[in-house]
Design a protein around this motif. Structure first.
Motif, PDB file in Angstrom:
ATOM      1  N   LYS A   1      -9.619  12.054 -10.938  1.00 50.56           N
ATOM      2  CA  LYS A   1      -9.688  11.126  -9.815  1.00 50.56           C
ATOM      3  C   LYS A   1      -8.819   9.923 -10.141  1.00 50.56           C
ATOM      4  O   LYS A   1      -8.943   9.334 -11.217  1.00 50.56           O
ATOM      5  CB  LYS A   1     -11.130  10.678  -9.555  1.00 50.56           C
ATOM      6  CG  LYS A   1     -11.269   9.700  -8.384  1.00 50.56           C
ATOM      7  CD  LYS A   1     -12.716   9.371  -8.115  1.00 50.56           C
ATOM      8  CE  LYS A   1     -12.855   8.334  -7.001  1.00 50.56           C
ATOM      9  NZ  LYS A   1     -12.220   8.771  -5.737  1.00 50.56           N
ATOM     10  N   ASN A   2      -7.936   9.573  -9.211  1.00 53.35           N
ATOM     11  CA  ASN A   2      -7.033   8.448  -9.435  1.00 53.35           C
ATOM     12  C   ASN A   2      -7.833   7.162  -9.613  1.00 53.35           C
ATOM     13  O   ASN A   2      -8.677   6.823  -8.779  1.00 53.35           O
ATOM     14  CB  ASN A   2      -6.066   8.307  -8.252  1.00 53.35           C
ATOM     15  CG  ASN A   2      -4.837   7.481  -8.597  1.00 53.35           C
ATOM     16  OD1 ASN A   2      -4.934   6.444  -9.259  1.00 53.35           O
ATOM     17  ND2 ASN A   2      -3.672   7.950  -8.166  1.00 53.35           N
TER      18      ASN A   2
ATOM     19  N   PRO B   1      -7.546   1.710  -7.236  1.00 48.16           N
ATOM     20  CA  PRO B   1      -8.310   1.581  -5.992  1.00 48.16           C
ATOM     21  C   PRO B   1      -7.466   1.760  -4.733  1.00 48.16           C
ATOM     22  O   PRO B   1      -8.026   1.946  -3.645  1.00 48.16           O
ATOM     23  CB  PRO B   1      -8.877   0.157  -6.073  1.00 48.16           C
ATOM     24  CG  PRO B   1      -8.024  -0.560  -7.055  1.00 48.16           C
ATOM     25  CD  PRO B   1      -7.564   0.471  -8.036  1.00 48.16           C
ATOM     26  N   ASN B   2      -6.140   1.738  -4.877  1.00 44.19           N
ATOM     27  CA  ASN B   2      -5.275   1.979  -3.723  1.00 44.19           C
ATOM     28  C   ASN B   2      -5.140   3.457  -3.389  1.00 44.19           C
ATOM     29  O   ASN B   2      -4.523   3.808  -2.378  1.00 44.19           O
ATOM     30  CB  ASN B   2      -3.885   1.392  -3.993  1.00 44.19           C
ATOM     31  CG  ASN B   2      -3.906  -0.117  -4.115  1.00 44.19           C
ATOM     32  OD1 ASN B   2      -4.372  -0.806  -3.223  1.00 44.19           O
ATOM     33  ND2 ASN B   2      -3.423  -0.632  -5.237  1.00 44.19           N
ATOM     34  N   TYR B   3      -5.720   4.334  -4.225  1.00 52.16           N
ATOM     35  CA  TYR B   3      -5.697   5.776  -3.985  1.00 52.16           C
ATOM     36  C   TYR B   3      -7.124   6.323  -4.085  1.00 52.16           C
ATOM     37  O   TYR B   3      -7.431   7.134  -4.960  1.00 52.16           O
ATOM     38  CB  TYR B   3      -4.802   6.481  -5.005  1.00 52.16           C
ATOM     39  CG  TYR B   3      -3.373   5.989  -5.029  1.00 52.16           C
ATOM     40  CD1 TYR B   3      -2.391   6.568  -4.230  1.00 52.16           C
ATOM     41  CD2 TYR B   3      -2.998   4.931  -5.855  1.00 52.16           C
ATOM     42  CE1 TYR B   3      -1.074   6.113  -4.254  1.00 52.16           C
ATOM     43  CE2 TYR B   3      -1.689   4.466  -5.890  1.00 52.16           C
ATOM     44  CZ  TYR B   3      -0.740   5.058  -5.092  1.00 52.16           C
ATOM     45  OH  TYR B   3       0.566   4.609  -5.113  1.00 52.16           O
TER      46      TYR B   3
ATOM     47  N   GLN C   1      -4.836   0.344 -16.028  1.00 53.49           N
ATOM     48  CA  GLN C   1      -3.776   0.553 -15.050  1.00 53.49           C
ATOM     49  C   GLN C   1      -3.429  -0.691 -14.259  1.00 53.49           C
ATOM     50  O   GLN C   1      -2.418  -0.736 -13.561  1.00 53.49           O
ATOM     51  CB  GLN C   1      -4.140   1.683 -14.082  1.00 53.49           C
ATOM     52  CG  GLN C   1      -4.886   1.271 -12.828  1.00 53.49           C
ATOM     53  CD  GLN C   1      -6.383   1.264 -13.027  1.00 53.49           C
ATOM     54  OE1 GLN C   1      -6.849   1.702 -14.075  1.00 53.49           O
ATOM     55  NE2 GLN C   1      -7.124   0.803 -12.048  1.00 53.49           N
ATOM     56  N   ALA C   2      -4.251  -1.742 -14.348  1.00 52.61           N
ATOM     57  CA  ALA C   2      -3.970  -2.961 -13.596  1.00 52.61           C
ATOM     58  C   ALA C   2      -2.657  -3.578 -14.061  1.00 52.61           C
ATOM     59  O   ALA C   2      -2.394  -3.712 -15.251  1.00 52.61           O
ATOM     60  CB  ALA C   2      -5.113  -3.957 -13.772  1.00 52.61           C
ATOM     61  N   GLY C   3      -1.812  -3.942 -13.112  1.00 50.19           N
ATOM     62  CA  GLY C   3      -0.544  -4.580 -13.439  1.00 50.19           C
ATOM     63  C   GLY C   3       0.495  -3.644 -14.017  1.00 50.19           C
ATOM     64  O   GLY C   3       1.476  -4.109 -14.595  1.00 50.19           O
ATOM     65  N   SER C   4       0.309  -2.337 -13.847  1.00 50.75           N
ATOM     66  CA  SER C   4       1.260  -1.360 -14.395  1.00 50.75           C
ATOM     67  C   SER C   4       1.773  -0.464 -13.275  1.00 50.75           C
ATOM     68  O   SER C   4       0.983   0.187 -12.581  1.00 50.75           O
ATOM     69  CB  SER C   4       0.582  -0.512 -15.483  1.00 50.75           C
ATOM     70  OG  SER C   4       1.462   0.491 -15.944  1.00 50.75           O
ATOM     71  N   ALA C   5       3.088  -0.405 -13.118  1.00 50.74           N
ATOM     72  CA  ALA C   5       3.682   0.379 -12.031  1.00 50.74           C
ATOM     73  C   ALA C   5       4.312   1.671 -12.515  1.00 50.74           C
ATOM     74  O   ALA C   5       4.825   2.441 -11.711  1.00 50.74           O
ATOM     75  CB  ALA C   5       4.732  -0.457 -11.311  1.00 50.74           C
ATOM     76  N   GLY C   6       4.302   1.944 -13.786  1.00 50.56           N
ATOM     77  CA  GLY C   6       5.064   3.069 -14.319  1.00 50.56           C
ATOM     78  C   GLY C   6       4.345   4.397 -14.349  1.00 50.56           C
ATOM     79  O   GLY C   6       4.988   5.437 -14.477  1.00 50.56           O
ATOM     80  N   ARG C   7       2.998   4.380 -14.218  1.00 48.23           N
ATOM     81  CA  ARG C   7       2.249   5.618 -14.392  1.00 48.23           C
ATOM     82  C   ARG C   7       1.094   5.663 -13.392  1.00 48.23           C
ATOM     83  O   ARG C   7       0.609   4.635 -12.916  1.00 48.23           O
ATOM     84  CB  ARG C   7       1.688   5.724 -15.812  1.00 48.23           C
ATOM     85  CG  ARG C   7       2.676   5.403 -16.918  1.00 48.23           C
ATOM     86  CD  ARG C   7       2.045   5.577 -18.293  1.00 48.23           C
ATOM     87  NE  ARG C   7       1.828   6.973 -18.611  1.00 48.23           N
ATOM     88  CZ  ARG C   7       2.748   7.762 -19.183  1.00 48.23           C
ATOM     89  NH1 ARG C   7       3.933   7.282 -19.515  1.00 48.23           N
ATOM     90  NH2 ARG C   7       2.494   9.029 -19.438  1.00 48.23           N
ATOM     91  N   HIS C   8       0.638   6.880 -13.103  1.00 44.14           N
ATOM     92  CA  HIS C   8      -0.579   7.077 -12.322  1.00 44.14           C
ATOM     93  C   HIS C   8      -1.709   7.410 -13.295  1.00 44.14           C
ATOM     94  O   HIS C   8      -1.562   8.302 -14.152  1.00 44.14           O
ATOM     95  CB  HIS C   8      -0.400   8.191 -11.303  1.00 44.14           C
ATOM     96  CG  HIS C   8       0.466   7.809 -10.141  1.00 44.14           C
ATOM     97  ND1 HIS C   8      -0.017   7.198  -9.012  1.00 44.14           N
ATOM     98  CD2 HIS C   8       1.807   7.946  -9.955  1.00 44.14           C
ATOM     99  CE1 HIS C   8       0.970   6.976  -8.164  1.00 44.14           C
ATOM    100  NE2 HIS C   8       2.099   7.416  -8.715  1.00 44.14           N
ATOM    101  N   TYR C   9      -2.823   6.702 -13.165  1.00 48.32           N
ATOM    102  CA  TYR C   9      -3.953   6.852 -14.078  1.00 48.32           C
ATOM    103  C   TYR C   9      -5.099   7.595 -13.390  1.00 48.32           C
ATOM    104  O   TYR C   9      -5.453   7.278 -12.241  1.00 48.32           O
ATOM    105  CB  TYR C   9      -4.440   5.480 -14.542  1.00 48.32           C
ATOM    106  CG  TYR C   9      -3.511   4.774 -15.498  1.00 48.32           C
ATOM    107  CD1 TYR C   9      -3.791   4.717 -16.861  1.00 48.32           C
ATOM    108  CD2 TYR C   9      -2.338   4.162 -15.043  1.00 48.32           C
ATOM    109  CE1 TYR C   9      -2.942   4.059 -17.742  1.00 48.32           C
ATOM    110  CE2 TYR C   9      -1.483   3.512 -15.920  1.00 48.32           C
ATOM    111  CZ  TYR C   9      -1.788   3.468 -17.263  1.00 48.32           C
ATOM    112  OH  TYR C   9      -0.947   2.832 -18.136  1.00 48.32           O
ATOM    113  N   TYR C  10      -5.662   8.549 -14.132  1.00 44.73           N
ATOM    114  CA  TYR C  10      -6.768   9.351 -13.596  1.00 44.73           C
ATOM    115  C   TYR C  10      -7.918   9.379 -14.600  1.00 44.73           C
ATOM    116  O   TYR C  10      -7.709   9.602 -15.799  1.00 44.73           O
ATOM    117  CB  TYR C  10      -6.326  10.799 -13.329  1.00 44.73           C
ATOM    118  CG  TYR C  10      -5.187  10.932 -12.345  1.00 44.73           C
ATOM    119  CD1 TYR C  10      -5.428  11.186 -11.003  1.00 44.73           C
ATOM    120  CD2 TYR C  10      -3.858  10.810 -12.766  1.00 44.73           C
ATOM    121  CE1 TYR C  10      -4.379  11.311 -10.095  1.00 44.73           C
ATOM    122  CE2 TYR C  10      -2.804  10.928 -11.861  1.00 44.73           C
ATOM    123  CZ  TYR C  10      -3.072  11.178 -10.535  1.00 44.73           C
ATOM    124  OH  TYR C  10      -2.032  11.307  -9.650  1.00 44.73           O
TER     125      TYR C  10
END
Length: 448
Positions: free
Chosen positions: A386-387, A390-392, A363-372
């Motif tokens: 769990k998201n 680290p910002n969530y 998920q680093a450097g990716s703004a298109g999706r939320h990773y869990y």
């Protein structure tokens, strides 16, 4: 350690002696670990499957005075210390006219320091680990949603044979440094290679530009030893006398100790480290989690139905709540695409982690999706998400799952806001050009 040739060495000018004293102190501080933490890690190496991670971390050493992040401010501190030391050294040593022995041993230190740094990166490219093939989520993320550095990494990852070639070049250059007679050839390979790495980090906003430039300075200092003679011989076509200085090891323990140290370096830094990186490559890239995901679920899913608090929300590109599609990876990661903004995880430095929770590359450097990441309770058919960003840190979902015939998954439970959700996912039979091209081969027929 006497040297029969030191008396024959010509006297250096005052400026040359002063410059050497500064360079000697500066590069010695940059290259020789002075941190107690380094030696603690060295003598507590994990000899298990991830030993290569420990050696990689040790090879990445650089003096830090301002926290864990490497900056050029650390170089300024080293330069100030070296400058003070140069002044004291100059005042206390007025009689020496040259330093051929110290110059020789400084080059030895820098040769091996540069070699371990370049070889450590070489093996994780030779066995394409550093830039892995894109995940399913990456393949379903719009180009514009990636940071520049993530695009660079993904572009390298889709050509593993080229990545392996780059690793081979690094390893070759590093091995040539282990013999003083081939050092100049090795630096001629390493300097343009590292120059490209440094410029790539600058152009693509990478996080390794300081460290890569440090290695460049080592290589330039080593190359400078023969640079003038090479220029005279190749460019001016004039005679160039070789530098024949060589320390004389008079004691048996010195000769055998030298062989033992060099053999130990080759064993640990080349053969053992190379074997461990190969073993790790066979188990998969270190960037992605190892915990298996839901059986038979990997793939891209269309969100056919979405209910929030028993209210059906129609498909929408602009709705920040309604999911648009979902990806199940082969490992325990789910990524969800919606119009809800993503606070970027900007991790862009090379780190090898053993714990799945620390592997944030996907998920680093990716703004298109939320990773869990998710844990599976197979008895209760419950997924706890769990998201991974680290910002969530506090975002969790608890969803009951039902797999129907392998093509449909129904999720129901509570979302991150503790509202009830009901989601019906239909698996899409999507083909990816990257995968199909790999199956077809260079001359095969490609059909989508």
């Amino acid at each position: 350690m006497p040297n029969v040739e030191s008396a024959q060495s010509p006297a250096w000018s005052r400026a040359e002696r002063t410059a050497f004293r500064f360079a000697f102190l500066y590069f010695l501080i940059q290259a020789v670990p002075l941190s107690g933490r380094f030696y603690h890690d060295l003598f507590t190496i994990d000899w298990g499957a991830f030993y290569y991670r420990d050696l990689f971390d040790l090879s990445h050493y650089a003096p830090h005075f301002f926290g864990p992040v490497d900056t050029f401010a650390n170089w300024a501190v080293v330069a100030i210390i070296a400058l003070v030391g140069t002044i004291v050294w100059t005042l206390r040593d007025q009689k020496r006219t040259n330093y051929p022995e110290l110059y020789y041993w400084l080059r030895v230190v820098l040769r091996y320091r540069l070699a371990i740094g370049i070889i450590a990166y070489g093996f994780i490219k030779l066995f394409p680990l550093q830039a892995p093939l894109p995940s399913i989520s990456n393949l379903n993320t719009p180009y514009g949603d990636f940071t520049a550095w993530k695009l660079f990494s993904l572009s390298l990852g889709i050509v593993p044979s080229y990545e392996s070639f780059l690793g081979l070049v690094e390893i070759l250059g590093g091995l040539l440094l282990l013999n003083r007679k081939t050092t100049s050839i090795g630096t001629l390979i390493i300097i343009p290679f590292l120059g490209n790495v440094f410029m790539s980090n600058l152009a693509y906003e990478g996080g390794e530009y300081v460290y890569s430039f440090l290695l460049i300075t080592f290589a330039l200092f080593l190359f400078a030893y023969d640079a003038v003679r090479l220029f005279r011989l190749v460019s001016l076509e004039q005679p160039a006398a070789p530098n024949r200085f060589k320390p004389v090891l008079t004691e048996a323990w010195q000769r055998y100790g030298r062989l033992a140290l060099k053999s130990a370096f080759l064993f640990f830094a080349v053969f053992l480290y190379g074997y461990k990186t190969y073993a790790a490559y066979k188990t998969g890239p270190y960037q992605f989690p190892k915990t298996p995901g839901l059986t038979g679920a990997a793939g891209l899913y269309d969100v056919a139905e979405f209910k929030l608090a028993d209210k059906t929300l129609p498909y929408s590109k602009t709705d920040s709540v309604r999911w648009q599609d979902v990806v199940f990876e082969t490992w325990n990661t789910i990524s969800i695409k919606s119009n809800r903004p993503v606070i970027l995880d900007r991790t862009n430095t090379e780190q090898i982690h053993t714990a799945d929770t620390d592997r944030t590359y996907e998920q680093a450097g990716s703004a298109g999706r939320h990773y869990y990441s998710y844990q599976i309770d197979s008895a209760q058919h419950v997924l706890t998400l769990k998201n991974r960003n680290p910002n969530y840190p506090n975002e969790t979902l608890r969803l009951h799952y039902d797999q129907s015939g392998g093509r449909q998954i129904t999720l129901s439970g509570l979302n991150e806001n503790r509202d009830s959700v009901y989601v019906v996912l239909h698996k899409l039979n999507k083909k990816y050009l990257l995968n199909e091209a790999a199956k077809a081969g260079r001359r095969g027929t490609l059909k989508l």
